[in-house]
Write an enzyme that holds these catalytic residues in place. Structure first.
Site, PDB file in Angstrom:
ATOM      1  N   LYS A 116      51.847  43.351  33.903  1.00 57.26           N
ATOM      2  CA  LYS A 116      50.590  43.882  33.358  1.00 57.26           C
ATOM      3  C   LYS A 116      50.816  45.131  32.500  1.00 57.26           C
ATOM      4  O   LYS A 116      50.092  45.358  31.546  1.00 57.26           O
ATOM      5  CB  LYS A 116      49.598  44.171  34.486  1.00 57.26           C
ATOM      6  CG  LYS A 116      49.040  42.895  35.133  1.00 57.26           C
ATOM      7  CD  LYS A 116      47.858  43.189  36.034  1.00 57.26           C
ATOM      8  CE  LYS A 116      47.229  41.902  36.550  1.00 57.26           C
ATOM      9  NZ  LYS A 116      46.110  42.131  37.454  1.00 57.26           N
ATOM     10  N   LYS A 198      51.487  32.225  35.645  1.00 53.83           N
ATOM     11  CA  LYS A 198      50.409  31.812  36.547  1.00 53.83           C
ATOM     12  C   LYS A 198      49.065  31.858  35.827  1.00 53.83           C
ATOM     13  O   LYS A 198      48.897  32.598  34.849  1.00 53.83           O
ATOM     14  CB  LYS A 198      50.377  32.703  37.794  1.00 53.83           C
ATOM     15  CG  LYS A 198      49.659  34.022  37.624  1.00 53.83           C
ATOM     16  CD  LYS A 198      49.493  34.724  38.962  1.00 53.83           C
ATOM     17  CE  LYS A 198      48.519  35.889  38.831  1.00 53.83           C
ATOM     18  NZ  LYS A 198      47.110  35.498  38.859  1.00 53.83           N
ATOM     19  N   LYS A 201      42.931  35.553  35.712  1.00 52.13           N
ATOM     20  CA  LYS A 201      41.623  35.932  35.143  1.00 52.13           C
ATOM     21  C   LYS A 201      41.821  36.780  33.901  1.00 52.13           C
ATOM     22  O   LYS A 201      41.050  36.717  32.959  1.00 52.13           O
ATOM     23  CB  LYS A 201      40.852  36.786  36.162  1.00 52.13           C
ATOM     24  CG  LYS A 201      40.207  36.010  37.253  1.00 52.13           C
ATOM     25  CD  LYS A 201      39.294  36.944  38.035  1.00 52.13           C
ATOM     26  CE  LYS A 201      39.730  37.043  39.469  1.00 52.13           C
ATOM     27  NZ  LYS A 201      40.425  38.288  39.800  1.00 52.13           N
TER      28      LYS A 201
END
Ligand code: ATP
Ligand code: MG
Length: 335
Positions: A116, A198, A201
Protein backbone atom coordinates in the site's frame (compact mmCIF):
# COMPACT_ATOMS: atom_id res chain seq x y z
CA UNK A 1 -21.95 -21.94 29.57
CA UNK A 2 -20.85 -19.14 31.95
CA UNK A 3 -19.86 -15.69 30.65
CA UNK A 4 -16.22 -16.41 31.51
CA UNK A 5 -16.12 -19.73 29.58
CA UNK A 6 -17.74 -18.36 26.44
CA UNK A 7 -15.27 -17.99 23.55
CA UNK A 8 -14.86 -14.46 22.21
CA UNK A 9 -14.52 -13.97 18.48
CA UNK A 10 -13.33 -10.67 17.08
CA UNK A 11 -12.78 -9.52 13.53
CA UNK A 12 -13.24 -6.38 11.42
CA UNK A 13 -13.48 -5.05 7.89
CA UNK A 14 -12.66 -1.55 6.74
CA UNK A 15 -15.31 0.78 5.32
CA UNK A 16 -12.88 1.56 2.51
CA UNK A 17 -15.38 0.70 -0.24
CA UNK A 18 -18.01 -1.91 -1.04
CA UNK A 19 -17.35 -5.51 -0.03
CA UNK A 20 -16.32 -7.87 -2.82
CA UNK A 21 -16.32 -11.64 -3.32
CA UNK A 22 -12.93 -11.95 -1.59
CA UNK A 23 -14.29 -10.27 1.54
CA UNK A 24 -17.32 -12.55 1.40
CA UNK A 25 -15.55 -15.90 0.97
CA UNK A 26 -12.42 -15.05 2.97
CA UNK A 27 -14.24 -13.30 5.77
CA UNK A 28 -17.95 -12.51 6.22
CA UNK A 29 -19.39 -15.86 5.08
CA UNK A 30 -17.03 -17.64 7.44
CA UNK A 31 -17.83 -15.24 10.33
CA UNK A 32 -21.46 -16.41 10.20
CA UNK A 33 -20.42 -19.87 11.43
CA UNK A 34 -19.02 -18.33 14.63
CA UNK A 35 -22.43 -17.03 15.75
CA UNK A 36 -23.02 -20.48 17.25
CA UNK A 37 -19.63 -20.74 18.87
CA UNK A 38 -19.36 -17.82 21.26
CA UNK A 39 -19.74 -14.09 21.73
CA UNK A 40 -18.93 -12.36 18.44
CA UNK A 41 -17.71 -8.80 17.98
CA UNK A 42 -17.74 -7.74 14.32
CA UNK A 43 -16.09 -4.35 13.91
CA UNK A 44 -16.13 -1.69 11.26
CA UNK A 45 -12.58 -0.42 11.22
CA UNK A 46 -13.06 3.20 10.18
CA UNK A 47 -9.86 4.27 11.96
CA UNK A 48 -7.91 1.90 9.71
CA UNK A 49 -9.69 3.27 6.66
CA UNK A 50 -8.05 6.70 7.08
CA UNK A 51 -4.57 5.20 6.58
CA UNK A 52 -5.13 5.57 2.81
CA UNK A 53 -6.34 8.71 0.98
CA UNK A 54 -10.12 9.06 1.48
CA UNK A 55 -13.10 11.45 1.39
CA UNK A 56 -14.76 12.01 4.82
CA UNK A 57 -18.35 12.06 3.48
CA UNK A 58 -17.77 8.78 1.63
CA UNK A 59 -16.28 7.21 4.74
CA UNK A 60 -19.39 8.09 6.78
CA UNK A 61 -21.67 6.62 4.11
CA UNK A 62 -19.54 3.49 3.73
CA UNK A 63 -19.97 2.75 7.45
CA UNK A 64 -23.74 2.44 6.98
CA UNK A 65 -23.30 0.43 3.79
CA UNK A 66 -21.06 -1.97 5.67
CA UNK A 67 -23.46 -2.44 8.62
CA UNK A 68 -26.24 -3.16 6.13
CA UNK A 69 -24.04 -5.60 4.20
CA UNK A 70 -22.96 -7.42 7.37
CA UNK A 71 -26.62 -7.94 8.28
CA UNK A 72 -27.57 -8.90 4.70
CA UNK A 73 -24.84 -11.55 4.72
CA UNK A 74 -26.37 -13.15 7.81
CA UNK A 75 -24.63 -11.46 10.74
CA UNK A 76 -27.80 -11.14 12.79
CA UNK A 77 -27.36 -8.20 15.22
CA UNK A 78 -29.49 -10.05 17.77
CA UNK A 79 -26.76 -12.68 17.95
CA UNK A 80 -23.57 -10.61 17.66
CA UNK A 81 -22.22 -7.13 18.37
CA UNK A 82 -21.65 -4.97 15.29
CA UNK A 83 -19.63 -1.94 16.38
CA UNK A 84 -17.85 1.05 14.89
CA UNK A 85 -14.20 1.23 15.96
CA UNK A 86 -14.16 5.03 16.46
CA UNK A 87 -17.17 4.83 18.82
CA UNK A 88 -15.31 2.63 21.30
CA UNK A 89 -12.69 4.36 23.44
CA UNK A 90 -9.54 2.42 24.11
CA UNK A 91 -8.49 0.98 20.72
CA UNK A 92 -6.01 3.79 19.99
CA UNK A 93 -4.81 3.94 23.62
CA UNK A 94 -3.87 0.28 23.56
CA UNK A 95 -2.43 0.65 20.04
CA UNK A 96 0.01 3.25 21.39
CA UNK A 97 1.10 1.00 24.26
CA UNK A 98 1.60 -1.93 21.86
CA UNK A 99 3.46 0.27 19.36
CA UNK A 100 5.93 1.11 22.12
CA UNK A 101 6.64 -2.64 22.46
CA UNK A 102 6.76 -3.32 18.72
CA UNK A 103 10.11 -3.27 16.88
CA UNK A 104 9.98 -0.78 14.00
CA UNK A 105 11.64 -3.27 11.64
CA UNK A 106 8.75 -5.70 12.08
CA UNK A 107 6.25 -3.03 10.95
CA UNK A 108 8.43 -2.11 7.97
CA UNK A 109 8.52 -5.76 6.84
CA UNK A 110 4.73 -6.18 6.67
CA UNK A 111 3.59 -7.08 3.14
CA UNK A 112 0.48 -4.90 3.28
CA UNK A 113 2.59 -1.87 4.30
CA UNK A 114 5.01 -2.46 1.43
CA UNK A 115 2.21 -2.87 -1.13
CA UNK A 116 0.00 0.00 0.00
CA UNK A 117 2.86 2.44 0.65
CA UNK A 118 4.23 1.78 -2.85
CA UNK A 119 0.96 3.20 -4.24
CA UNK A 120 1.42 6.46 -2.30
CA UNK A 121 5.04 7.39 -2.96
CA UNK A 122 6.39 10.17 -0.70
CA UNK A 123 2.99 11.09 0.70
CA UNK A 124 2.64 7.83 2.69
CA UNK A 125 1.45 8.57 6.24
CA UNK A 126 2.88 7.05 9.41
CA UNK A 127 -0.59 5.60 10.16
CA UNK A 128 -0.15 3.00 7.43
CA UNK A 129 3.06 1.76 9.08
CA UNK A 130 1.37 1.80 12.50
CA UNK A 131 -1.75 -0.06 11.17
CA UNK A 132 -0.74 -3.52 12.54
CA UNK A 133 -0.33 -2.08 16.07
CA UNK A 134 -3.88 -0.72 15.90
CA UNK A 135 -5.12 -4.05 14.53
CA UNK A 136 -3.37 -5.88 17.39
CA UNK A 137 -5.11 -3.54 19.84
CA UNK A 138 -8.51 -4.16 18.15
CA UNK A 139 -8.08 -7.87 18.85
CA UNK A 140 -6.35 -7.90 22.24
CA UNK A 141 -8.61 -5.27 23.81
CA UNK A 142 -11.48 -7.82 23.62
CA UNK A 143 -9.24 -10.62 24.91
CA UNK A 144 -10.41 -12.52 21.83
CA UNK A 145 -9.91 -16.28 21.57
CA UNK A 146 -10.24 -16.49 17.79
CA UNK A 147 -9.72 -14.10 14.88
CA UNK A 148 -11.29 -15.30 11.60
CA UNK A 149 -9.66 -13.47 8.65
CA UNK A 150 -8.58 -14.01 5.04
CA UNK A 151 -5.08 -15.21 4.17
CA UNK A 152 -3.79 -11.66 3.57
CA UNK A 153 -4.19 -10.87 7.28
CA UNK A 154 -2.13 -13.85 8.50
CA UNK A 155 0.99 -11.74 9.05
CA UNK A 156 -0.89 -9.10 11.07
CA UNK A 157 -2.53 -11.69 13.34
CA UNK A 158 0.83 -13.37 13.87
CA UNK A 159 2.26 -10.00 14.93
CA UNK A 160 -0.72 -9.61 17.29
CA UNK A 161 0.17 -12.94 18.90
CA UNK A 162 3.81 -11.81 19.29
CA UNK A 163 2.71 -8.54 20.90
CA UNK A 164 0.34 -10.33 23.32
CA UNK A 165 3.22 -12.57 24.43
CA UNK A 166 5.59 -9.63 24.69
CA UNK A 167 3.12 -7.60 26.77
CA UNK A 168 2.49 -10.60 29.06
CA UNK A 169 6.22 -11.17 29.52
CA UNK A 170 6.94 -7.50 30.15
CA UNK A 171 4.07 -6.64 32.49
CA UNK A 172 2.65 -10.04 33.67
CA UNK A 173 -0.10 -12.21 32.21
CA UNK A 174 -2.89 -10.04 30.78
CA UNK A 175 -3.90 -11.02 27.25
CA UNK A 176 -4.97 -14.32 25.74
CA UNK A 177 -2.83 -15.20 22.72
CA UNK A 178 -5.54 -15.31 20.02
CA UNK A 179 -5.88 -18.10 17.46
CA UNK A 180 -5.75 -17.30 13.77
CA UNK A 181 -8.66 -18.87 11.83
CA UNK A 182 -8.41 -18.91 8.02
CA UNK A 183 -11.15 -20.59 5.92
CA UNK A 184 -10.26 -23.66 3.85
CA UNK A 185 -11.86 -22.33 0.65
CA UNK A 186 -11.86 -18.74 -0.62
CA UNK A 187 -9.13 -17.47 1.74
CA UNK A 188 -7.41 -15.59 -1.08
CA UNK A 189 -9.58 -14.58 -4.02
CA UNK A 190 -7.54 -12.86 -6.72
CA UNK A 191 -8.30 -9.86 -8.91
CA UNK A 192 -10.09 -10.90 -12.14
CA UNK A 193 -7.86 -8.54 -14.10
CA UNK A 194 -4.57 -9.38 -12.40
CA UNK A 195 -4.72 -12.83 -10.80
CA UNK A 196 -1.28 -12.35 -9.25
CA UNK A 197 -2.84 -9.76 -6.91
CA UNK A 198 -5.61 -10.27 -4.35
CA UNK A 199 -9.05 -8.77 -4.97
CA UNK A 200 -9.06 -5.51 -2.94
CA UNK A 201 -11.58 -2.81 -2.17
CA UNK A 202 -8.86 -0.23 -2.64
CA UNK A 203 -7.84 -1.54 -6.09
CA UNK A 204 -8.16 1.24 -8.65
CA UNK A 205 -9.12 -1.32 -11.30
CA UNK A 206 -12.82 -1.94 -10.50
CA UNK A 207 -13.13 -4.45 -13.33
CA UNK A 208 -11.01 -6.88 -11.32
CA UNK A 209 -13.42 -6.86 -8.39
CA UNK A 210 -16.91 -8.38 -8.18
CA UNK A 211 -18.75 -6.36 -5.54
CA UNK A 212 -21.54 -7.97 -3.55
CA UNK A 213 -23.91 -5.26 -4.76
CA UNK A 214 -23.01 -5.43 -8.47
CA UNK A 215 -25.98 -5.88 -10.83
CA UNK A 216 -26.22 -9.32 -12.51
CA UNK A 217 -25.32 -7.78 -15.89
CA UNK A 218 -22.17 -6.21 -14.40
CA UNK A 219 -21.19 -9.50 -12.74
CA UNK A 220 -21.57 -11.37 -16.04
CA UNK A 221 -19.51 -8.75 -17.84
CA UNK A 222 -16.71 -8.74 -15.26
CA UNK A 223 -16.45 -12.53 -15.10
CA UNK A 224 -16.79 -12.83 -18.88
CA UNK A 225 -13.83 -10.50 -19.35
CA UNK A 226 -11.69 -11.98 -16.57
CA UNK A 227 -8.09 -12.51 -17.67
CA UNK A 228 -7.53 -16.15 -18.55
CA UNK A 229 -4.45 -18.09 -19.46
CA UNK A 230 -2.98 -19.75 -22.52
CA UNK A 231 -4.38 -23.17 -23.35
CA UNK A 232 -8.03 -24.06 -23.21
CA UNK A 233 -8.48 -26.62 -20.45
CA UNK A 234 -10.40 -25.80 -17.27
CA UNK A 235 -7.82 -27.01 -14.74
CA UNK A 236 -6.16 -25.39 -11.74
CA UNK A 237 -2.39 -25.04 -11.92
CA UNK A 238 0.35 -22.56 -11.09
CA UNK A 239 0.73 -21.48 -14.71
CA UNK A 240 -3.04 -20.85 -14.95
CA UNK A 241 -3.67 -18.24 -12.22
CA UNK A 242 -6.76 -16.82 -13.98
CA UNK A 243 -8.61 -20.14 -14.39
CA UNK A 244 -7.43 -21.29 -10.95
CA UNK A 245 -8.99 -18.17 -9.42
CA UNK A 246 -12.31 -18.72 -11.23
CA UNK A 247 -12.27 -22.35 -10.06
CA UNK A 248 -11.78 -21.18 -6.45
CA UNK A 249 -14.70 -18.77 -6.82
CA UNK A 250 -16.91 -21.50 -8.29
CA UNK A 251 -15.85 -23.94 -5.53
CA UNK A 252 -16.62 -21.38 -2.82
CA UNK A 253 -20.04 -20.65 -4.41
CA UNK A 254 -21.12 -24.27 -4.87
CA UNK A 255 -19.38 -26.13 -2.04
CA UNK A 256 -17.89 -28.51 -4.65
CA UNK A 257 -14.15 -29.21 -4.67
CA UNK A 258 -11.88 -27.85 -7.41
CA UNK A 259 -11.18 -31.40 -8.67
CA UNK A 260 -14.93 -32.12 -8.94
CA UNK A 261 -15.32 -28.95 -10.98
CA UNK A 262 -12.37 -29.82 -13.23
CA UNK A 263 -14.14 -33.11 -14.05
CA UNK A 264 -17.47 -31.37 -14.61
CA UNK A 265 -15.92 -28.92 -17.10
CA UNK A 266 -13.53 -31.34 -18.83
CA UNK A 267 -13.63 -30.70 -22.58
CA UNK A 268 -15.58 -27.41 -22.22
CA UNK A 269 -14.11 -24.13 -23.36
CA UNK A 270 -13.32 -21.09 -21.19
CA UNK A 271 -16.43 -19.24 -22.41
CA UNK A 272 -18.83 -21.95 -21.19
CA UNK A 273 -16.99 -22.20 -17.86
CA UNK A 274 -17.01 -18.43 -17.28
CA UNK A 275 -20.76 -18.25 -17.99
CA UNK A 276 -21.34 -21.02 -15.44
CA UNK A 277 -19.22 -19.21 -12.82
CA UNK A 278 -21.18 -16.00 -13.44
CA UNK A 279 -24.50 -17.88 -13.02
CA UNK A 280 -23.39 -19.23 -9.63
CA UNK A 281 -22.20 -15.82 -8.41
CA UNK A 282 -25.46 -14.15 -9.50
CA UNK A 283 -27.46 -16.88 -7.74
CA UNK A 284 -25.39 -16.54 -4.56
CA UNK A 285 -25.71 -12.76 -4.40
CA UNK A 286 -29.43 -12.40 -5.26
CA UNK A 287 -30.77 -12.95 -1.69
CA UNK A 288 -27.99 -10.81 -0.18
CA UNK A 289 -28.86 -7.96 -2.55
CA UNK A 290 -32.59 -8.27 -1.81
CA UNK A 291 -31.97 -8.16 1.95
CA UNK A 292 -29.60 -5.21 1.51
CA UNK A 293 -32.30 -3.19 -0.24
CA UNK A 294 -34.60 -3.69 2.72
CA UNK A 295 -32.06 -3.17 5.52
CA UNK A 296 -30.17 -0.21 4.06
CA UNK A 297 -33.37 1.84 3.77
CA UNK A 298 -33.83 1.89 7.55
CA UNK A 299 -31.13 4.24 8.86
CA UNK A 300 -32.68 4.43 12.35
CA UNK A 301 -32.34 0.66 12.63
CA UNK A 302 -28.70 0.78 11.51
CA UNK A 303 -27.97 3.52 14.09
CA UNK A 304 -29.56 1.37 16.79
CA UNK A 305 -27.43 -1.63 15.76
CA UNK A 306 -24.28 0.52 16.03
CA UNK A 307 -25.33 2.05 19.37
CA UNK A 308 -26.03 -1.38 20.90
CA UNK A 309 -22.79 -2.75 19.46
CA UNK A 310 -20.72 0.15 20.82
CA UNK A 311 -22.26 -0.23 24.27
CA UNK A 312 -21.45 -3.95 24.49
CA UNK A 313 -17.96 -3.39 23.07
CA UNK A 314 -17.22 -0.51 25.45
CA UNK A 315 -18.28 -2.58 28.46
CA UNK A 316 -15.81 -5.30 27.55
CA UNK A 317 -13.02 -2.86 26.66
CA UNK A 318 -13.35 -0.93 29.95
CA UNK A 319 -12.83 -4.08 32.00
CA UNK A 320 -9.57 -4.87 30.27
CA UNK A 321 -8.21 -1.34 29.86
CA UNK A 322 -8.43 -0.68 33.62
CA UNK A 323 -6.10 -3.64 34.08
CA UNK A 324 -3.75 -2.52 31.28
CA UNK A 325 -3.46 1.01 32.71
CA UNK A 326 -2.50 -0.36 36.13
CA UNK A 327 0.06 -2.76 34.71
CA UNK A 328 1.88 -0.23 32.54
CA UNK A 329 2.02 2.30 35.38
CA UNK A 330 -0.62 4.80 34.24
CA UNK A 331 -2.92 6.47 36.78
CA UNK A 332 -6.53 5.36 36.74
CA UNK A 333 -8.76 6.94 34.10
CA UNK A 334 -11.05 9.72 35.38
CA UNK A 335 -14.48 9.01 33.89
P1 ATP B 1 -8.52 -2.69 1.42
O1 ATP B 1 -8.05 -2.80 0.00
O2 ATP B 1 -9.10 -1.35 1.75
O3 ATP B 1 -7.48 -3.16 2.43
P2 ATP B 1 -9.74 -5.27 1.50
O4 ATP B 1 -10.46 -5.72 0.29
O5 ATP B 1 -8.38 -5.82 1.74
O6 ATP B 1 -9.76 -3.69 1.53
P3 ATP B 1 -10.34 -5.43 4.33
O7 ATP B 1 -11.43 -4.59 4.91
O8 ATP B 1 -8.94 -4.95 4.51
O9 ATP B 1 -10.67 -5.63 2.77
O10 ATP B 1 -10.46 -6.92 4.89
C1 ATP B 1 -11.65 -7.46 5.43
C2 ATP B 1 -11.53 -8.97 5.51
O11 ATP B 1 -11.58 -9.54 4.18
C3 ATP B 1 -10.23 -9.47 6.14
O12 ATP B 1 -10.53 -10.60 6.95
C4 ATP B 1 -9.40 -9.90 4.95
O13 ATP B 1 -8.46 -10.90 5.28
C5 ATP B 1 -10.48 -10.42 4.00
N1 ATP B 1 -10.07 -10.31 2.58
C6 ATP B 1 -9.74 -9.16 1.94
N2 ATP B 1 -9.46 -9.41 0.64
C7 ATP B 1 -9.60 -10.75 0.47
C8 ATP B 1 -9.45 -11.62 -0.66
N3 ATP B 1 -9.09 -11.15 -1.84
N4 ATP B 1 -9.70 -12.95 -0.49
C9 ATP B 1 -10.07 -13.44 0.72
N5 ATP B 1 -10.23 -12.66 1.83
C10 ATP B 1 -10.00 -11.33 1.71
MG1 MG C 1 -7.24 -5.08 3.37
Amino acid sequence: MSEEQKKVILTCAQPSGNLHLGNYFGAVKNWRSYLEQGECFFGIANMHAITMPYVPANLRKSVYDLVAIYISCGLDPERCHIFLQSQVQGHTDLAWILACLCPLGQLERMTQYKQKSAKQGDSVGAGLLYYPALMAADILIYNADAVPVGEDQRQHVELTRDLAIKFNNTYSDTFKVPELHIPTTGARIKSLQDPDKKMSKSDSNQAGCVYLLDEPSVIRKKIGSAVTDSGCEVVASEDKPGISNLLSIMAACTGKSVSELEKEFAGQNYGVFKAAVADEVVKLLAPIQAKYKEVSADKAFLDKVLADGAEAAQRRVNRLMGKVYRKVGFNELVR
